[in-house]
Design an enzyme around this catalytic site. Sequence first.
Site: not given
Length: 390
Positions: A140, A186-187, A233, A336
């Site tokens: 990620d 992005e996060e 992704d 995550h």
Amino acid sequence: MLFAFALLSLGSWLGRLAYAYQDLSDETLKKLPGPGDDFDIKKGSILAPILVPRVSGTEGNAAVRQHFVDFFKTHLPEWTISLHNSTSTTPVSNGKEVPFVNLIATRDPPGTAEGDVSRLALVAHYDSKYTPTGFIGATDSAAPCAMILHVARSIEAALAKKWAATPDDDLDAEHRGVQILLLDGEEAFKSWTDSDSLYGARALAEDWETSFHMASSTYRTPLDSIELFLLLDLLGSKGPKVPSYFKTTHWAYKHMANAEQRLRKLGLIKSSPNHDTKMAKRENKKPRAERPFLTEAAKGDDAFLGGFVQDDHVPFMARGVEILHIIPSPFPQVWHNIEDDGEHLDMDTVEDWTKLVMAFTAEWMELDGFFDAPAKKLTVDAEKSEFEIP
């Protein structure tokens, strides 16, 4: 990434279905180069420098971006490199503007004008999540970034050979290039919302919407020049299952699925139970059932219900860009979590995705017959003191 639902429109894509797409021969598929030691998680020249915390606005983020710049300058000097800068406050920045920097690398046919080239965009985000502290984000999206860099380097010689072999009077028809977007921000910093996510993608899509080419150009803006936005992704964990999210690009999904099926049939998918090295170790040589990554090639038009995963494509899709989103569902177990690091990558799967994306890109760019055979390594027989080619 979050799940969302939207109604999809056929839009302008139906007018583009005449776009040429040439399957690679088995011979060319066998010539596609693997990354070798460049994907070593400790010392690999491509992947290892990305496997660090790289939150937007931090030194780690800047170091990874410089790694990308150095890679293109060293290995791909013919590519045009630019940086797109923006700033924004975040929920954790206490009112301070945080910089977001997208890297854009473009390879167009020689002698073509900016607004007259249609492009396949290979896209991934390179920032990592703000929490937990020390988060790497190998799937990620460090591994997808490394895949894209390797693909770019691997197709360059074939692109140059193809364009050199194309007569000058035919180059007018050869207005097809490749663009790489390595996006920042992005996060989400706190929790995913429309304003706390996709910082770099939102800024770039907004700017490109109003960056007009010359009036005489074939494509009005850089967004119009993107024929397909191929977003990678959460790739690198074992046993992924990737749905086909969008009806208007299901044809492209099916082409990639076909390439995967052919790579598996040729024994070139390392994570397959039927890969050459695994078959050689089995007494029973009967092929085992394959478990494809792309699971919905046979999906019918009536099965598209509008669901998709929110990701960097959203600001582009909202402006009419066609999207092929390669992201597993369900997400990897490490998603995550602090365990999403290099040690938890399945390197066979990483290499398989790399080869598959390379095959799709080579087919899109019609590079069949332009790949050279991989160079054989010389080895030394210590007893005979002479070189041999294995």
